[in-house]
Design an enzyme around this catalytic site. Sequence first.
Site, PDB file in Angstrom:
ATOM      1  NE  ARG A  83      25.309  34.215   4.887  1.00 25.24           N
ATOM      2  CZ  ARG A  83      26.397  33.442   4.807  1.00 25.24           C
ATOM      3  NH1 ARG A  83      26.278  32.171   4.504  1.00 25.24           N
ATOM      4  NH2 ARG A  83      27.596  33.956   5.030  1.00 25.24           N
ATOM      5  CE1 TYR A 136       0.687  38.844  -3.769  1.00 26.41           C
ATOM      6  CE2 TYR A 136       3.000  38.598  -4.334  1.00 26.41           C
ATOM      7  CZ  TYR A 136       1.980  39.295  -3.714  1.00 26.41           C
ATOM      8  OH  TYR A 136       2.283  40.448  -3.038  1.00 26.41           O
ATOM      9  CG  ASP A 209       1.068  31.366  -1.808  1.00 32.74           C
ATOM     10  OD1 ASP A 209       0.471  31.470  -0.725  1.00 32.74           O
ATOM     11  OD2 ASP A 209       1.706  32.310  -2.328  1.00 32.74           O
ATOM     12  CE  LYS A 234       0.482  39.638   2.141  1.00 35.39           C
ATOM     13  NZ  LYS A 234       0.514  38.814   0.938  1.00 35.39           N
TER      14      LYS A 234
END
Length: 424
Positions: A83, A136, A209, A234
């Site tokens: 982690r 978004y 973004d 994407k």
Amino acid sequence: MTTIIFSSNGNKADTAVSPPPPFGPSTQAVHGEVARRVWQPHHSLTTPITQTATYTFKDTADLCAFMEAKMWGGSEERGEYGRYGNPTVRSVEKRIAALEGGGDALLFPTGMTAVTHTLLSILPTGSHIVMTDDCYRKTRQFCHTFLARLGIETSPVPMGDYAALAAAIRPETRVILSESPTNPYLRVADLERLAAIARQHKRVKTIIDSTFATPVNQRPLTFGIDLVIHSGTKYLSGHNDVMAGVVVGEAGLLHALRQSQGMLGGVADPHAAWLVERGLKTLALRVRQQNGSAQAVAEFLEAQPRVARVWYPGLPSHPDHAVARRQMSGFGGVVSFEIAPIPGENPADTTSRFIDAMTIPYIAPSLGGVESLIEQPAYMSFYELSPEERLTIGIKDNLVRFAIGIEDTADIVADLAQALEVIG
Ligand SMILES: *Cc1c(COP(=O)(O)O)cnc(C)c1O
């Protein structure tokens, strides 16, 4: 909290070398920071997938030396626990940081983890966000639900209205958040102007973004933006086969975000990271092809009587064409357009018939992959709303979002032409 900074070879530091030449995006994406100077385990050309949840210590002295170094904040050349870091993940982070011109980057399992993690980490209770209005949809919902519960308020302002944006800033504002280009109208924020407005207030950070742009077409950090976010699902990975997210920015800010990643736990899997790295190597090639096809498609569609309006920043008719030309080196692979109504038929139905007549693109959400994808936003993302509700948020029923892949430009244009014939 532990931060493990792996060297790019995954297990030992590169010996001192002269600074790398200013590589272009493809060279940088293929080779990372330094071409031919990175030694991989077993002389592997590609970055190995280090599939481990934990890292071992030779003996107690080895463990104590590691813990001692950690206490002094020294940079670590090895891992402690999954982690807190992984060399495969680290390799991708460094490549993306270099492409964006950032001090560091942090990889996440999805784009939404990058968004939620960043906002949760930066924003204190009672603080405030100014957000441009066509963010978004899930980002907006996160702000209006989860963050609202923490007493963090969000003020949406119309995209492109910089006076409203400046006026919305309050003493407790900590973040200005925008996308650029936006979905589905490809609105482009004037990044220099946005950064200048934020700088008038000491504690306001700007977050962009930049998923639709990619670092090939736009590098927000060079305009003074503090943090850049991408959905790596994407263009960065580019093959519609993996989910990822990334945040890029100055090293100190990224260090704080990395610390909270060890606690919040949204870490990328090394397999996913490896797929992102493989995708990155062809990012510039894919994006240039997609830019070219999208421009050709936009120009073709604008000349069609069956198309009422085309939204593409590469067209002089787009409201943000001038800004886009100034700050982008390409206008991206997504084109949105409105199908002209046919007398006697519901425009939503005409639009659906057009989409169903297309043969190359798949009907699917997402964008930025090698396969072209097409959708009617009214049904894909806003199905549960009535046409009237959709109109109040600017989503017309005759709108098509076309996310262009890497198929041959002529084939895509021919497919559009035949589908427009079909609707009559
Ligand atoms: C897809 C997308 C996201 C969310 O990313 P996921 O990888 O799907 O979680 C965020 N912002 C933009 C602009 C997107 O297109």
